[in-house]
Write an enzyme that holds these catalytic residues in place. Structure first.
Site, PDB file in Angstrom:
ATOM      1  N   ASN A  70       0.817  -1.216   0.000  1.00 33.04           N
ATOM      2  CA  ASN A  70       0.000   0.000   0.000  1.00 33.04           C
ATOM      3  C   ASN A  70       0.852   1.268   0.000  1.00 33.04           C
ATOM      4  OD1 ASN A  70      -2.222  -1.483   2.458  1.00 33.04           O
ATOM      5  ND2 ASN A  70      -2.327  -1.637   0.238  1.00 33.04           N
ATOM      6  N   ARG A  73       1.571   4.300  -2.646  1.00 35.90           N
ATOM      7  CA  ARG A  73       0.597   5.309  -3.069  1.00 35.90           C
ATOM      8  C   ARG A  73      -0.321   5.772  -1.941  1.00 35.90           C
ATOM      9  NH1 ARG A  73      -0.427   0.361  -3.900  1.00 35.90           N
ATOM     10  NH2 ARG A  73      -2.471  -0.583  -3.598  1.00 35.90           N
ATOM     11  N   CYS A 189      -6.007  -2.653  -9.954  1.00 36.02           N
ATOM     12  CA  CYS A 189      -4.643  -2.120  -9.872  1.00 36.02           C
ATOM     13  C   CYS A 189      -3.666  -3.164  -9.371  1.00 36.02           C
ATOM     14  CB  CYS A 189      -4.610  -0.876  -8.988  1.00 36.02           C
ATOM     15  SG  CYS A 189      -4.867  -1.188  -7.234  1.00 36.02           S
ATOM     16  N   CYS A 350      -3.906 -16.821  -9.570  1.00 34.09           N
ATOM     17  CA  CYS A 350      -3.103 -15.634  -9.883  1.00 34.09           C
ATOM     18  C   CYS A 350      -3.055 -14.761  -8.640  1.00 34.09           C
ATOM     19  CB  CYS A 350      -3.664 -14.888 -11.102  1.00 34.09           C
ATOM     20  SG  CYS A 350      -5.257 -14.089 -10.832  1.00 34.09           S
TER      21      CYS A 350
END
Length: 392
Positions: A70, A73, A189, A350
């Site tokens: 985290n 950003r 994201c 994934c």
């Protein structure tokens, strides 16, 4: 209006010097109540600027904990706060920024049961969430609560901002996007990546729109969508029309209450349980998706009949990997079909479950019906199965 103390007059003097704000505008900010939904990439810059601006009551709602990934950003948090509550971390940082305002910490997830009541306690809702399900939930709750929603989103080097407020004559989010895209069709994201500074641009613009709404100056983005391209440093403004057939704010709205099934988010989060008895699972015709709990049990109880395929990139596998997984990046899967076993169940994994779902569907079309996606990916595995795995 609430008077400003000498300390407040000094702190906010640069605002007060602006003709558009002045003392009266700063007093309106002191009376304002703004809720930031999500203490992440957008919520961080937005909350910091709102706190510094002197918003009287600033609410932060989030259920998550701070993770190392985290920090690229989410500037509300620091390395010392990793693994602590995001709301607690945000509250600590915001009180340091401005001890003269009230910070309200809501350490829970926004859901169908609490959204309307929570939103009704504030004047403006600022949406800093990053999932389609939450954007639709926040939109519908804001419409039903008759509160303006300051929308923001980011993707790689791009972002967008708008203000949705049908009660003030503008459109809502569903006027722009009536229905969410199919699951897994748009990477988040965590799969596509995001430039941290772009979050700063969009979150700051959201804060500005919230301040403008509360004070009443300038031209709001109500009825307009502002888009930003960080690669080329360009902005565009698109005009948005209210859809008379919108299911939320149209002439005859279909959405008149919050229903969990509409968003795929349970109102009372519970630990997932196997949807089918694993001892009787039909390996020749398995479900499209299994939970991380189901996958873990299958790998432990039937190791010879189950293969775990990791479709992330090599650099991701260096961060963390489930023991026994075979790495085949998604882009390489078409050339690796002949190397896949045909006599066992293939579990595809994934990061969050988006890429692996697309690979699962691809493999089934290529003649591998015995293939299931692991919902939530390795991130859910780290949260619910093996906390020693590094999250990113």
């Amino acid at each position: 209006m609430a008077d400003l103390s000498p300390e407040e007059l000094a702190r906010y003097s640069r605002h007060i010097l602006l003709d558009e704000i002045g003392v009266a505008g700063q007093q309106r900010l002191k009376q304002a109540r703004i809720l930031v939904v999500g203490a992440g990439g957008l919520g961080s810059p937005a909350a910091l600027y709102l706190a510094a601006a002197g918003v009287g009551t600033l609410g932060i709602v989030d259920f998550d904990r701070v993770e190392t990934h985290n920090l690229q950003r989410q500037l509300l948090h620091s390395d010392a706060r990793v693994r602590t509550s995001k709301v607690s971390s945000a509250g600590h940082r915001l009180r340091e920024t401005n001890p003269l305002i009230q910070i309200k910490e809501h350490d829970f997830a926004v859901d169908c049961d609490n959204a309307i009541n929570l939103f009704s306690q504030y004047d403006v809702i600022l949406d800093g969430t990053d999932s389609f399900a939450m954007r639709y939930l926040n939109n519908d709750a804001a419409v039903l609560a008759k509160r303006p929603l300051v929308y923001g989103s980011v993707f790689k080097f791009e972002g967008s901002v708008s203000v949705f407020a049908p009660h003030a004559g503008g459109p809502c989010y569903r006027c722009l996007f009536p229905e969410p895209p199919p699951p897994g069709s748009v990477p988040n994201c965590g799969e596509a990546g995001v430039m941290g500074a772009v979050c700063g641009v969009i979150g700051s613009l959201q804060a500005l729109e919230a301040i403008k709404w509360c004070v009443g100056f300038g031209e709001s983005l109500l009825g307009r969508l502002l888009t930003y391209d960080g690669l080329n440093q360009t902005f565009r403004t698109l005009h948005l029309a209210r859809d008379p057939h919108c299911p939320t704010c149209g002439k005859i709205p279909k959405i008149t209450r919050m229903e969990p099934a509409r968003y795929g988010i349970p109102c009372s989060p519970v630990r997932p349980t196997p949807s089918i008895p694993l001892s009787r699972l039909d390996h020749a015709n398995p479900p499209l998706e299994v939970s991380v709990e189901e996958a873990d049990q299958l790998l432990r109880d039937q190791p010879g009949r189950v293969a775990l395929i990791d479709v992330r990139e090599p650099y991701e596998a260096e961060i963390c990997q489930i023991a026994g997984a075979r790495l085949i990046p998604m882009r390489e899967m078409p050339s690796q079909l002949t190397t896949l076993p045909t006599d066992c169940l293939l579990l595809i994994q994934c990061h969050h479950g988006g890429r692996s779902l697309r690979v699962t569907e691809f493999l089934r079309r290529q003649g591998f019906p015995q293939t299931s996606n692991i919902a939530g990916g390795i991130d859910a595995w780290a949260v619910r199965i093996d906390p020693s795995l590094r999250r990113y």
